[in-house]
Design an enzyme around this catalytic site. Structure first.
Site, short mmCIF file in Angstrom:
data_model
loop_
_atom_site.label_atom_id
_atom_site.label_comp_id
_atom_site.label_asym_id
_atom_site.label_seq_id
_atom_site.Cartn_x
_atom_site.Cartn_y
_atom_site.Cartn_z
N ASP A 168 0.33 5.22 1.82
CA ASP A 168 -0.43 5.61 3.00
C ASP A 168 -1.60 6.53 2.66
O ASP A 168 -1.50 7.40 1.79
CB ASP A 168 0.51 6.30 4.01
CG ASP A 168 1.55 5.33 4.56
OD1 ASP A 168 1.19 4.16 4.79
OD2 ASP A 168 2.71 5.73 4.73
N HIS A 179 0.84 -1.20 0.00
CA HIS A 179 0.00 0.00 0.00
C HIS A 179 0.86 1.24 0.00
O HIS A 179 2.05 1.20 0.31
CB HIS A 179 -0.91 0.03 1.24
CG HIS A 179 -0.17 0.17 2.55
ND1 HIS A 179 0.56 -0.85 3.11
CD2 HIS A 179 -0.04 1.23 3.38
CE1 HIS A 179 1.10 -0.44 4.24
NE2 HIS A 179 0.76 0.83 4.44
C1 SIN Z 1 6.23 -0.38 8.83
O1 SIN Z 1 5.82 -0.53 9.98
O2 SIN Z 1 7.33 -0.78 8.46
C2 SIN Z 1 5.37 0.34 7.83
C3 SIN Z 1 4.24 1.07 8.47
C4 SIN Z 1 3.25 1.59 7.46
O3 SIN Z 1 2.64 0.80 6.75
O4 SIN Z 1 3.09 2.80 7.35
#
Ligand code: SIN
Length: 283
Positions: free
Chosen positions: A106, A104
């Site tokens: 954000d 994804h």
């Molecule tokens: C992560 O925790 O490495 C990514 C977090 C996110 O999906 O923003």
């Protein structure tokens, strides 16, 4: 082996030919950090995700660094009484398995999805918990010219309720009343580089407009699969004090949830972006 390139006084070492670079020669807590902002911004545009190591900064310094790149967002998953609401804490351990293990970018459910996110590692598991990043411009270019043309003509709907209704303990309708589903082009033009990037994701995209449910699901599955090519990815191994800064307009990410039941605690600050557009003349 990739070479080390100098820009300003920073050293920028690409992780792969496609995406990702480590930045050396900067202390994000130092008073002169503003002097490096143009070089950091250009490294972000060139590499789509950049990494800093051994940055043991406070939450306030994290917020201050992010503000150099734009206004900051407040995520609906942040507790209402948190003193620094720009920080989204992402914590998992024995009572909660990681949930960010879907490709994804954000907050694509916003009308103006985020420009970029800056994630800081507070506590990392002894092994595992890496984050993978995919270059969504190369993902777009991996499609045949005919499929590129079709994708450029389509719009898709992005819905917060797909992920956050359950996580926030709300009904989908209640959440959608505050954050209505948003329609964005399937291929967006990067507002700074002009590059076309594929802008649908497994977490938040519900469907492509104007297609039957079966057509939409089949085409989305094909488009999502483009991110899974290791040749357009990089993978980052975290240490406490590591920071990743990614461009949500050009990349997607996937946090490997392979560390359960160990603890992994991260804090994210997210920079506001613009309304996605598709400019066929530019990209
Ligand atoms: C992560 O925790 O490495 C990514 C977090 C996110 O999906 O923003």
């Amino acid at each position: 082996m990739a070479s080390v390139i100098s820009r300003s006084s920073l050293q920028i070492k690409p992780l792969t030919p496609a995406i990702g670079a480590e930045i050396f020669g900067i202390d994000l807590a130092a008073p002169d950090v503003a002097d490096h902002v143009p070089a950091i911004r250009s490294a972000l545009l060139a590499h789509k995700v950049i990494f800093f190591r051994d940055q043991h900064i406070s939450a306030a310094q994290h917020i201050a660094f992010a503000r150099h790149f734009g206004d900051l967002e407040i995520h609906p998953a942040t507790p209402k009484d948190q003193p620094d609401p720009e920080i989204l804490r992402i914590a998992h351990g024995p009572d909660s398995r990681g949930t960010e293990n879907a490709w994804h970018s954000d907050v694509t459910w916003r009308e103006r999805p985020s420009l970029g996110s800056i994630l800081r590692a507070i506590e990392v598991p002894p092994v595992g918990g890496d984050t993978l990043f995919a270059d969504m411009h190369l993902a777009f270019l991996s499609l045949s010219p005919q499929m590129q043309r079709i994708a450029r003509g389509l719009n898709a709907v992005h819905d917060i309720a797909r992920v956050f209704a359950g996580r926030l303990g709300k009904t989908a309708d209640d959440l959608r009343a505050k954050y209505p589903p948003r329609t964005h082009p399937v291929v967006r033009t990067h507002p700074e580089t002009g590059a076309p990037t594929l802008f649908v994701n497994t977490a938040f995209t519900s469907h492509i407009e104007g297609l039957s449910a079966a057509e939409s699901a089949t085409l989305l599955a094909h488009l999502y699969a483009t991110a899974s090519n290791p040749e357009i990815q990089c993978r980052f191994r975290w240490q406490a004090g590591s920071i990743a800064f990614w461009d949500n307009r050009a990349s997607q990410h996937f946090a490997a949830s392979d560390y359960f039941p160990a603890r992994r605690v991260m804090e994210r600050v997210t920079i506001a972006g613009c309304k996605p557009f598709h400019d066929a003349a530019r990209g």
